[in-house]
Write a protein that holds these residues in place. Sequence first.
Motif, PDB file in Angstrom:
ATOM      1  N   LYS A 148       0.829  -1.216   0.000  1.00  0.00           N
ATOM      2  CA  LYS A 148       0.000   0.000   0.000  1.00  0.00           C
ATOM      3  C   LYS A 148       0.856   1.255   0.000  1.00  0.00           C
ATOM      4  CE  LYS A 148      -3.625  -2.292   2.637  1.00  0.00           C
ATOM      5  NZ  LYS A 148      -4.247  -2.438   3.965  1.00  0.00           N
ATOM      6  N   CYS A 149       0.282   2.349  -0.457  1.00  0.00           N
ATOM      7  CA  CYS A 149       0.953   3.643  -0.366  1.00  0.00           C
ATOM      8  C   CYS A 149      -0.110   4.736  -0.240  1.00  0.00           C
ATOM      9  CB  CYS A 149       1.822   3.895  -1.601  1.00  0.00           C
ATOM     10  SG  CYS A 149       2.771   5.439  -1.515  1.00  0.00           S
ATOM     11  N   ARG A 150       0.098   5.647   0.699  1.00  0.00           N
ATOM     12  CA  ARG A 150      -0.799   6.796   0.834  1.00  0.00           C
ATOM     13  C   ARG A 150       0.025   8.070   0.721  1.00  0.00           C
ATOM     14  NH1 ARG A 150      -4.788   7.586   5.922  1.00  0.00           N
ATOM     15  NH2 ARG A 150      -5.922   6.045   4.683  1.00  0.00           N
ATOM     16  N   VAL A 151      -0.479   8.991  -0.134  1.00  0.00           N
ATOM     17  CA  VAL A 151       0.148  10.307  -0.244  1.00  0.00           C
ATOM     18  C   VAL A 151      -0.951  11.354  -0.104  1.00  0.00           C
ATOM     19  CG1 VAL A 151       1.869   9.376  -1.879  1.00  0.00           C
ATOM     20  CG2 VAL A 151      -0.098  10.673  -2.760  1.00  0.00           C
ATOM     21  N   GLU A 152      -0.545  12.587   0.109  1.00  0.00           N
ATOM     22  CA  GLU A 152      -1.519  13.674   0.067  1.00  0.00           C
ATOM     23  C   GLU A 152      -0.880  14.923  -0.523  1.00  0.00           C
ATOM     24  OE1 GLU A 152      -2.670  13.666   4.303  1.00  0.00           O
ATOM     25  OE2 GLU A 152      -1.672  15.604   4.452  1.00  0.00           O
ATOM     26  N   PHE A 153      -1.725  15.809  -1.030  1.00  0.00           N
ATOM     27  CA  PHE A 153      -1.237  17.061  -1.619  1.00  0.00           C
ATOM     28  C   PHE A 153      -2.364  18.083  -1.631  1.00  0.00           C
ATOM     29  CE2 PHE A 153      -3.416  17.136  -5.727  1.00  0.00           C
ATOM     30  CZ  PHE A 153      -3.877  15.840  -5.798  1.00  0.00           C
ATOM     31  N   PRO A 154      -1.988  19.356  -1.563  1.00  0.00           N
ATOM     32  CA  PRO A 154      -2.973  20.425  -1.703  1.00  0.00           C
ATOM     33  C   PRO A 154      -3.154  20.738  -3.190  1.00  0.00           C
ATOM     34  CG  PRO A 154      -0.853  21.372  -1.130  1.00  0.00           C
ATOM     35  CD  PRO A 154      -0.635  19.891  -1.244  1.00  0.00           C
ATOM     36  N   VAL A 155      -4.370  20.920  -3.639  1.00  0.00           N
ATOM     37  CA  VAL A 155      -4.603  21.273  -5.049  1.00  0.00           C
ATOM     38  C   VAL A 155      -4.060  22.683  -5.299  1.00  0.00           C
ATOM     39  CG1 VAL A 155      -6.340  21.599  -6.852  1.00  0.00           C
ATOM     40  CG2 VAL A 155      -6.652  19.809  -5.118  1.00  0.00           C
ATOM     41  N   GLU A 156      -3.171  22.797  -6.269  1.00  0.00           N
ATOM     42  CA  GLU A 156      -2.518  24.076  -6.583  1.00  0.00           C
ATOM     43  C   GLU A 156      -2.727  24.434  -8.055  1.00  0.00           C
ATOM     44  OE1 GLU A 156       1.536  23.526  -5.357  1.00  0.00           O
ATOM     45  OE2 GLU A 156       1.013  23.552  -3.219  1.00  0.00           O
ATOM     46  N   ASP A 157      -2.338  25.639  -8.412  1.00  0.00           N
ATOM     47  CA  ASP A 157      -2.522  26.112  -9.791  1.00  0.00           C
ATOM     48  C   ASP A 157      -2.007  25.115 -10.838  1.00  0.00           C
ATOM     49  OD1 ASP A 157      -3.662  28.404  -8.881  1.00  0.00           O
ATOM     50  OD2 ASP A 157      -1.941  29.710  -9.281  1.00  0.00           O
ATOM     51  N   GLY A 158      -0.857  24.542 -10.576  1.00  0.00           N
ATOM     52  CA  GLY A 158      -0.235  23.651 -11.560  1.00  0.00           C
ATOM     53  C   GLY A 158      -0.974  22.356 -11.809  1.00  0.00           C
ATOM     54  N   HIS A 159      -2.040  22.106 -11.020  1.00  0.00           N
ATOM     55  CA  HIS A 159      -2.822  20.863 -11.176  1.00  0.00           C
ATOM     56  C   HIS A 159      -4.143  21.074 -11.890  1.00  0.00           C
ATOM     57  CE1 HIS A 159      -0.876  20.126  -6.989  1.00  0.00           C
ATOM     58  NE2 HIS A 159      -0.081  19.663  -7.924  1.00  0.00           N
ATOM     59  N   CYS A 208       1.205   6.574 -10.839  1.00  0.00           N
ATOM     60  CA  CYS A 208       2.430   6.631 -10.019  1.00  0.00           C
ATOM     61  C   CYS A 208       2.248   6.084  -8.613  1.00  0.00           C
ATOM     62  CB  CYS A 208       2.920   8.077  -9.917  1.00  0.00           C
ATOM     63  SG  CYS A 208       3.373   8.785 -11.510  1.00  0.00           S
ATOM     64  N   ILE A 209       1.185   6.488  -7.934  1.00  0.00           N
ATOM     65  CA  ILE A 209       1.057   6.097  -6.524  1.00  0.00           C
ATOM     66  C   ILE A 209       0.813   4.588  -6.422  1.00  0.00           C
ATOM     67  CG2 ILE A 209      -0.014   6.629  -4.292  1.00  0.00           C
ATOM     68  CD1 ILE A 209       1.472   9.021  -5.816  1.00  0.00           C
ATOM     69  N   SER A 210       0.097   4.021  -7.404  1.00  0.00           N
ATOM     70  CA  SER A 210      -0.095   2.565  -7.380  1.00  0.00           C
ATOM     71  C   SER A 210       1.222   1.846  -7.684  1.00  0.00           C
ATOM     72  CB  SER A 210      -1.186   2.149  -8.373  1.00  0.00           C
ATOM     73  OG  SER A 210      -0.812   2.438  -9.697  1.00  0.00           O
ATOM     74  N   VAL A 243      -6.259  13.153  -0.550  1.00  0.00           N
ATOM     75  CA  VAL A 243      -5.562  11.953  -0.079  1.00  0.00           C
ATOM     76  C   VAL A 243      -5.656  10.899  -1.177  1.00  0.00           C
ATOM     77  CG1 VAL A 243      -5.515  10.137   1.678  1.00  0.00           C
ATOM     78  CG2 VAL A 243      -6.195  12.476   2.294  1.00  0.00           C
ATOM     79  N   VAL A 244      -4.512  10.314  -1.514  1.00  0.00           N
ATOM     80  CA  VAL A 244      -4.478   9.263  -2.549  1.00  0.00           C
ATOM     81  C   VAL A 244      -4.077   7.957  -1.874  1.00  0.00           C
ATOM     82  CG1 VAL A 244      -3.553   8.578  -4.786  1.00  0.00           C
ATOM     83  CG2 VAL A 244      -3.645  11.017  -4.169  1.00  0.00           C
ATOM     84  N   ASP A 245      -4.971   6.979  -1.918  1.00  0.00           N
ATOM     85  CA  ASP A 245      -4.715   5.672  -1.306  1.00  0.00           C
ATOM     86  C   ASP A 245      -4.594   4.625  -2.397  1.00  0.00           C
ATOM     87  OD1 ASP A 245      -4.634   5.277   1.591  1.00  0.00           O
ATOM     88  OD2 ASP A 245      -6.511   6.433   1.560  1.00  0.00           O
ATOM     89  N   ALA A 246      -3.421   3.998  -2.476  1.00  0.00           N
ATOM     90  CA  ALA A 246      -3.214   2.953  -3.478  1.00  0.00           C
ATOM     91  C   ALA A 246      -2.973   1.629  -2.778  1.00  0.00           C
ATOM     92  CB  ALA A 246      -2.015   3.299  -4.354  1.00  0.00           C
ATOM     93  N   LYS A 247      -3.497   0.555  -3.365  1.00  0.00           N
ATOM     94  CA  LYS A 247      -3.205  -0.764  -2.789  1.00  0.00           C
ATOM     95  C   LYS A 247      -3.007  -1.792  -3.896  1.00  0.00           C
ATOM     96  CE  LYS A 247      -7.878  -2.561  -2.066  1.00  0.00           C
ATOM     97  NZ  LYS A 247      -8.911  -2.910  -1.112  1.00  0.00           N
ATOM     98  N   THR A 248      -2.234  -2.781  -3.564  1.00  0.00           N
ATOM     99  CA  THR A 248      -1.973  -3.894  -4.467  1.00  0.00           C
ATOM    100  C   THR A 248      -3.033  -4.958  -4.207  1.00  0.00           C
ATOM    101  OG1 THR A 248       0.386  -3.411  -4.261  1.00  0.00           O
ATOM    102  CG2 THR A 248      -0.220  -5.571  -5.161  1.00  0.00           C
ATOM    103  N   CYS A 249      -3.870  -5.222  -5.213  1.00  0.00           N
ATOM    104  CA  CYS A 249      -4.890  -6.268  -5.063  1.00  0.00           C
ATOM    105  C   CYS A 249      -4.282  -7.637  -5.336  1.00  0.00           C
ATOM    106  CB  CYS A 249      -6.047  -6.022  -6.031  1.00  0.00           C
ATOM    107  SG  CYS A 249      -6.947  -4.509  -5.664  1.00  0.00           S
ATOM    108  N   LYS A 250      -3.348  -7.697  -6.273  1.00  0.00           N
ATOM    109  CA  LYS A 250      -2.623  -8.944  -6.562  1.00  0.00           C
ATOM    110  C   LYS A 250      -1.282  -8.596  -7.183  1.00  0.00           C
ATOM    111  CE  LYS A 250      -2.548 -13.184  -9.280  1.00  0.00           C
ATOM    112  NZ  LYS A 250      -3.197 -14.021 -10.327  1.00  0.00           N
ATOM    113  N   ALA A 251      -0.233  -9.183  -6.671  1.00  0.00           N
ATOM    114  CA  ALA A 251       1.079  -9.052  -7.315  1.00  0.00           C
ATOM    115  C   ALA A 251       1.511 -10.457  -7.696  1.00  0.00           C
ATOM    116  CB  ALA A 251       2.084  -8.404  -6.358  1.00  0.00           C
ATOM    117  N   GLY A 252       1.191 -10.849  -8.923  1.00  0.00           N
ATOM    118  CA  GLY A 252       1.535 -12.185  -9.397  1.00  0.00           C
ATOM    119  C   GLY A 252       2.932 -12.193 -10.010  1.00  0.00           C
TER     120      GLY A 252
END
Lengths: 139, 139, 139, 139
Positions: free
Chosen positions: A37-48, A66-68, A101-110
């Motif tokens: 799993k990976c969790r990141v966060e960011f504030p929405v800014e002009d460049g987005h 990327c986050i996944s 907040v961006v939450d990514a998880k691996t459902c299967k890594a075969g």
Amino acid sequence: MSRGLAAIKKVVEYVTNSKGFEQCLKNVTVVSAGDGKCRVEFPVEDGHLNGGGTLHGGFTATLVDCISTYALMTTGTGAPGVSVNINVSYLNAASPGEVIVVDAKTCKAGKRLAFLEVELSKKDGGRLVARGQHTKFIM
Amino acid sequence: MSRGLAAIKKVVEYVTNSKGFEQCLKNVTVVSAGDGKCRVEFPVEDGHLNGGGTLHGGFTATLVDCISTYALMTTGTGAPGVSVNINVSYLNAASPGEVIVVDAKTCKAGKRLAFLEVELSKKDGGRLVARGQHTKFIM
Amino acid sequence: MSRGLAAIKKVVEYVTNSKGFEQCLKNVTVVSAGDGKCRVEFPVEDGHLNGGGTLHGGFTATLVDCISTYALMTTGTGAPGVSVNINVSYLNAASPGEVIVVDAKTCKAGKRLAFLEVELSKKDGGRLVARGQHTKFIM
Amino acid sequence: MSRGLAAIKKVVEYVTNSKGFEQCLKNVTVVSAGDGKCRVEFPVEDGHLNGGGTLHGGFTATLVDCISTYALMTTGTGAPGVSVNINVSYLNAASPGEVIVVDAKTCKAGKRLAFLEVELSKKDGGRLVARGQHTKFIM
């Protein structure tokens, strides 16, 4: 070598200081990483933003990608793989100043294929912004 | 107001000079636009790359999003709509120096929903790089 | 009128006794339904198989479509809407005799668009079989 | 062994007479097959319908899965592979009595992954009904 929080923080520091496309993640903070799993966060800014002044769908898709991948790198050999398919659904707009907040998880890594899932939501209130599925091929 | 080549060129000039996310399209050239279609091309450069040194999947997804929106803007009212869903399949890697052609077309522009399709291929030889589907809601 | 378990059981009884395509759901048991969610289960049988003797991807996609629609019918007006987009990832094969649990939930039921999500897993052990996203338009 | 029209006709005859899920393709006629492509057509009948009396999205997804697999079987070793991901966009409804043409093509048949694409349209007038992308893993 699977990787934990410190290693993923280094990956993000490296790519955001490179000349590559992941520079666009420069205001993203890695909150946690490990166990697929990976969790990141960011504030929405002009460049987005898109032309309508809300979070751009291309930036959202980039986060799904990327986050996944960072989540996958916390499993098995730590290999990032290559993308086979990405699917993103856009549920609600997000505006400048909101923290996502961006939450990514691996459902299967075969052995050959990895199936990953990502959810973007607003830190304040939890409203869903987008959901994504990402399939990668492990070489 | 539906738009043709000159209008879409102005849109791209505007967004690439804005502070928003579409700045990342700054080396994209609009080749043709009209009748629900849009074709652009660009050389793969450092700013488009992933950690493996090939075209980044997030940039590819951004092209699927944006170029299909420009295609849609050449139909009906010229409204860009908002993204509902994007799906991208990644067929082949692309390397720095290769020129990529992006072809977007409107499969259906209904009153409420638009269905768009995008193909990225190499200008030299025509090898497919990615294919995408994009669904938008027209407000 | 939103619907609960008894109402969704009646819907499934009706469609599986009709002459339409949802006849193929005839051995599916509704376990729970309400609050935007629906859970069903079924044993993999001959009529669900592909040429390789495992659960057919078309049947899986049909479950993603239908069970998420039942989940949606437990919200708001109970309207089923029409499909805009379905995306399914296939993680693991399932064999005859295995019991599959299908969990569908409504991520967002807006005025015009609904975003639904489905997970198929094995009742014995919980291994994921497939994950799906379904977007519907509410008329 | 790659396969042509006669071989694909035999495949369809076999599966529609089996006890498996592809029985549901029993009124589908193979029009052409070869060079990574396959075209079939069928009249919309009661057994294909949803509760609203139009072509069921699950049957459409099943066609995306199956007809693209037949297209793939006309390439290389003739191996059908296993599904990794299916994405379907639904553009227009189809009603009983209308004849639907399904065109599948192989965009790439690599050593490990195949990328396929499918379009459903009305024989009379050509209006698009659905578009799909299908990714398979070759074992």
